[in-house]
Scaffold this active site. Structure first.
Site, mmCIF file in Angstrom:
data_model
loop_
_atom_site.group_PDB
_atom_site.id
_atom_site.type_symbol
_atom_site.label_atom_id
_atom_site.label_comp_id
_atom_site.label_asym_id
_atom_site.label_seq_id
_atom_site.Cartn_x
_atom_site.Cartn_y
_atom_site.Cartn_z
ATOM 1 N N ASP A 239 0.835 -1.191 0.000
ATOM 2 C CA ASP A 239 0.000 0.000 0.000
ATOM 3 C C ASP A 239 0.874 1.247 0.000
ATOM 4 O O ASP A 239 2.030 1.208 0.397
ATOM 5 C CB ASP A 239 -0.896 0.024 1.250
ATOM 6 N N TYR A 305 4.954 -9.108 7.527
ATOM 7 C CA TYR A 305 4.681 -7.712 7.877
ATOM 8 C C TYR A 305 5.049 -7.451 9.318
ATOM 9 O O TYR A 305 4.999 -8.342 10.157
ATOM 10 C CB TYR A 305 3.186 -7.385 7.740
ATOM 11 N N TYR A 377 -5.169 -9.801 3.249
ATOM 12 C CA TYR A 377 -5.270 -8.370 3.568
ATOM 13 C C TYR A 377 -5.052 -8.186 5.066
ATOM 14 O O TYR A 377 -5.860 -8.620 5.877
ATOM 15 C CB TYR A 377 -6.642 -7.813 3.171
#
Ligand code: ZN
Ligand code: ZN
Length: 418
Positions: A239, A305, A377
């Site tokens: 993103d 992440y 996501y």
């Protein structure tokens, strides 16, 4: 009559029939039998056939010196075309090339008529001989090599207009990039208001965001390769507000229409990293090619992440860590997130949380490390996206939770070459 005798008779008769159409040059005569025998040019093949016919019929042999009804003596102009090609490519750096051509319809008609009239089984088209003969002549002049598979340049001869067109094929290299600054998109985005034309909103830049990873990498590349443009092909994308740190994200940069090709990749890497001023950095691994772009784009890479999570209401670190544990190894049902619903089909995807771990507190927020299956996501895994993602951290805690910041720390690369 034995088989060989029959064959010669047949060929002789066909050559005689071809001569009956009108004067035909040695190239075109030979090309009507172009796929018979090896180690001969069509020129030699045609002369040989005419000589054999003259001897067989006990007639005088005359060297061809008229105007060929098939090609109009095109092959006399091969040296001229080779000169044109050499001139057209003189400012380009390349080592391999391929010649193609646009054939005037009349020439194609002429030869195709003879093929079908005489049921010729092994002719070679005019086009192939032109490409080969001009290619050979260019090689002799400039020492470059003809390559059918991955030529640096494709040269098109427009025979009717007497001009040469040059298509410079892209150069590709493979590397990984890190993005240290939030708010930079991976690729250039046109301004939403003017669609790139330039308006007040975008300060007449035409861009929604001034810089992109693509442009930060691409600008010095375009300069060093003296290219038209550079296109970034990423193994997925993060993103805009996410950083890409750790291992970096694999990418292939396509350098469009480069005038130079022998750029030193180590120097290139240094130049990119110098001009990107710490906002983006690259590690270039090696040269690549177009076929690898497809592989890279279709590779489904698991990603790791590091996120900062904020939870509404009081919560101890232990309670938080325990909630995370219940997501470990769990398959998540995710309806297309609201934030991307306008550009992706609305459907439910199943993705696994491969690993999730509490990594301490930071400014009253919780640090979490997550390894997600490709396509998971992460923001929605935390917030639940109003019930569109289940289970979610918010659902388990029964409290509102959201991601404050997100860093991608690891992306798998393509298998080969790293
Ligand atoms: Zn001819
Ligand atoms: Zn605009």
């Amino acid at each position: 009559m034995n088989w060989t005798g029959g064959y010669i008779m047949e060929t002789d008769e066909k050559v005689k029939a071809i001569m009956a159409y009108g004067e035909c040059c040695d190239h075109c005569t030979g090309r009507f039998f172009g796929k018979r025998s090896h180690g001969l040019s069509n020129d030699e093949r045609g002369r040989g056939l005419k000589i054999a016919l003259a001897i067989g019929q006990n007639l005088p042999y005359h060297r061809f010196n008229g105007i060929c009804w098939v090609c109009g003596n095109f092959f006399d102009t091969v040296p001229l075309w080779a000169d044109r090609v050499v001139e057209a490519v003189k400012d380009l750096e390349f080592s391999t090339f391929l010649v193609g051509c646009r054939v005037p319809p009349l020439i194609a008609e002429n030869e195709e008529m003879v093929w079908s009239d005489l049921s010729l089984a092994d002719p070679e088209p005019f086009k192939s001989e032109v490409n080969r003969e001009v290619g050979k002549a260019v090689s002799i002049l400039n020492g470059k090599v003809v390559d059918f598979k991955k030529p640096d340049l494709v040269i098109i001869l427009d025979l009717a207009r007497g001009i040469v067109e040059v298509q410079v094929n892209s150069v590709f290299f493979y590397g990984r990039y890190q993005k240290f600054e939030r708010g930079i998109p991976q690729t250039h985005w046109d301004c939403r208001a003017c669609r790139g034309a330039g308006c007040e909103k975008c300060n007449f830049t035409g861009a929604q965001y001034l810089d992109s990873v693509e442009e930060l990498i691409g600008r010095p590349v375009t300069q060093l390769f003296d290219a038209e443009n550079a296109i970034l092909h990423g193994a997925g994308r993060e993103d805009i507000d996410a950083r890409m740190v750790g291992t970096g994200r694999p990418f292939i940069l396509e350098v469009v229409a480069p005038k130079k090709r022998s750029v030193d990749l180590t120097l290139l890497e240094e130049e990119i990293n110098r001009t990107a001023e710490g906002r983006v950095s690259v590690a270039i691994k090696r040269w690549s090619d177009r076929s690898e772009v497809e592989t890279l784009k279709s590779t489904k890479a698991h990603k790791k992440y590091r996120i900062l999570v904020e939870v509404d209401g009081a919560l101890t670190a232990d309670e938080f860590a325990n909630a995370l544990k219940t997501l470990q190894g769990v398959t998540i049902q995710q309806r297309t997130p609201e934030r991307v619903a306008h550009r992706r089909a609305d459907k439910i995807r199943e993705r696994k949380v491969l690993d999730i771990e509490y990594a301490g507190e930071q400014d009253g927020k919780f640090v979490v490390e997550v390894l997600g299956e490709a396509g998971l996501y992460i923001k929605e895994l935390v917030s639940g996206d109003k019930g569109r993602t289940r289970p979610s951290l918010a659902e388990i805690l029964n409290k509102a939770a959201h991601v404050i910041s997100l860093d991608v720390t690891q992306v798998e690369g393509t298998k080969e070459g790293e």
